[in-house]
Design a protein around this motif. Structure first.
Motif, PDB file in Angstrom:
ATOM      1  N   ALA A 100      17.500  54.379  34.646  1.00  0.00           N
ATOM      2  CA  ALA A 100      16.313  53.628  35.056  1.00  0.00           C
ATOM      3  C   ALA A 100      16.489  52.151  34.721  1.00  0.00           C
ATOM      4  CB  ALA A 100      15.075  54.182  34.350  1.00  0.00           C
ATOM      5  N   VAL A 101      15.831  51.302  35.499  1.00  0.00           N
ATOM      6  CA  VAL A 101      15.929  49.852  35.291  1.00  0.00           C
ATOM      7  C   VAL A 101      15.523  49.474  33.874  1.00  0.00           C
ATOM      8  CG1 VAL A 101      14.901  47.631  35.898  1.00  0.00           C
ATOM      9  CG2 VAL A 101      15.653  49.173  37.702  1.00  0.00           C
ATOM     10  N   ASP A 102      14.381  49.981  33.426  1.00  0.00           N
ATOM     11  CA  ASP A 102      13.881  49.602  32.101  1.00  0.00           C
ATOM     12  C   ASP A 102      14.813  50.060  30.990  1.00  0.00           C
ATOM     13  OD1 ASP A 102      11.697  48.357  33.183  1.00  0.00           O
ATOM     14  OD2 ASP A 102      10.367  50.082  32.984  1.00  0.00           O
ATOM     15  N   ALA A 162      11.820  43.280  34.270  1.00  0.00           N
ATOM     16  CA  ALA A 162      11.622  42.336  35.372  1.00  0.00           C
ATOM     17  C   ALA A 162      12.824  41.400  35.521  1.00  0.00           C
ATOM     18  CB  ALA A 162      10.349  41.528  35.150  1.00  0.00           C
ATOM     19  N   ALA A 163      13.373  40.946  34.380  1.00  0.00           N
ATOM     20  CA  ALA A 163      14.514  40.036  34.415  1.00  0.00           C
ATOM     21  C   ALA A 163      15.733  40.718  35.017  1.00  0.00           C
ATOM     22  CB  ALA A 163      14.828  39.521  33.018  1.00  0.00           C
ATOM     23  N   TYR A 164      15.975  41.980  34.605  1.00  0.00           N
ATOM     24  CA  TYR A 164      17.138  42.684  35.151  1.00  0.00           C
ATOM     25  C   TYR A 164      16.939  43.006  36.621  1.00  0.00           C
ATOM     26  CZ  TYR A 164      20.833  45.861  36.168  1.00  0.00           C
ATOM     27  OH  TYR A 164      21.914  46.437  36.782  1.00  0.00           O
ATOM     28  N   ARG A 165      15.708  43.348  37.008  1.00  0.00           N
ATOM     29  CA  ARG A 165      15.436  43.670  38.409  1.00  0.00           C
ATOM     30  C   ARG A 165      15.722  42.459  39.294  1.00  0.00           C
ATOM     31  NH1 ARG A 165      11.140  45.756  37.465  1.00  0.00           N
ATOM     32  NH2 ARG A 165      11.678  47.963  37.494  1.00  0.00           N
ATOM     33  N   ARG A 166      15.412  41.258  38.800  1.00  0.00           N
ATOM     34  CA  ARG A 166      15.701  40.035  39.576  1.00  0.00           C
ATOM     35  C   ARG A 166      17.202  39.858  39.763  1.00  0.00           C
ATOM     36  NH1 ARG A 166      11.264  37.950  36.618  1.00  0.00           N
ATOM     37  NH2 ARG A 166      12.636  37.067  35.019  1.00  0.00           N
TER      38      ARG A 166
END
Length: 207
Positions: free
Chosen positions: A69-71, A82-86
């Motif tokens: 998962a992203v988080d 949010a930073a990694y998703r960007r």
């Protein structure tokens, strides 16, 4: 399962309104499922998300192939979700060297895969071209900042590439030909070498 059966399963089990035509487009590679769609598709087909992907080439594909998962990934890197998703959305790495190494470890990526996934191949090619044609020592730090490799290894590889390139240039020069012939021969050989310089870098580094 026919595309219509897959589309029905996506709707019945996951509430996704996907048509059979969309499923067919995914199969042909003319369209790509989103992350939620991919996870649902894996559930319908009783497989892992990574089994539905070809060779991963983006950070998102590498992450999905390992079902992280992203988080969770962001937390292991010391980032916000949010930073990694960007970063994934832009395809450009914005973390530091420590985080780059941690990312490669978490996603089981080689340094070469990291460069491809973060869109840095052209930048590396430019630095390597300068390193082999001028003073390689000046490019140890820039290359080291770009690729998640030990600096001593980067230094050794750049020195070897520089030596190989200079030897190639000397071998193509003949004092029995005109200056134009010499320049043309050296230029052609040099271009061929530089076309392979990134591949040679990874090969020499043992990647």
């Amino acid at each position: 399962m026919a595309p219509g059966h897959v589309a029905y399963g996506l709707g019945a089990q996951y509430g996704l309104r996907i048509t059979a035509e969309t499923v067919m487009a995914w199969e042909r590679g003319t369209a790509l499922p989103g992350e939620r769609e991919l996870m649902a598709l894996a559930g319908v087909l009783w497989c892992a998300p990574g089994e539905l992907l070809a060779v991963a080439s983006t950070l998102r594909e590498h992450r999905l192939a390992r079902d992280i998962a992203v988080d969770d990934l962001a937390r292991s890197l010391g980032m916000t979700g949010a930073a990694y998703r960007r970063i994934e959305e832009s395809g450009r790495w914005r973390g530091n060297e420590r985080q780059a190494v941690a990312l490669c470890d978490a996603l089981d990526m080689s340094a070469a895969q990291f460069l491809t996934a973060t869109g840095r191949n052209e930048e590396l090619a430019d630095l390597l071209t300068r390193a082999v044609t001028t003073r390689w020592q000046a490019y140890v730090k820039p290359v080291d900042k770009l690729v998640p490799l030990d600096r001593i290894l980067v230094q050794d590889v750049l020195e070897q590439l520089h030596t190989d390139y200079q030897a190639l240039m000397v071998s193509t020069l003949s004092w029995n030909t005109t200056g134009r012939d010499r320049a043309g021969t050296a230029g052609e050989a040099g271009r061929e070498f530089l076309d392979r310089v990134v591949q040679e870098f990874w090969r020499t580094a043992g990647i």
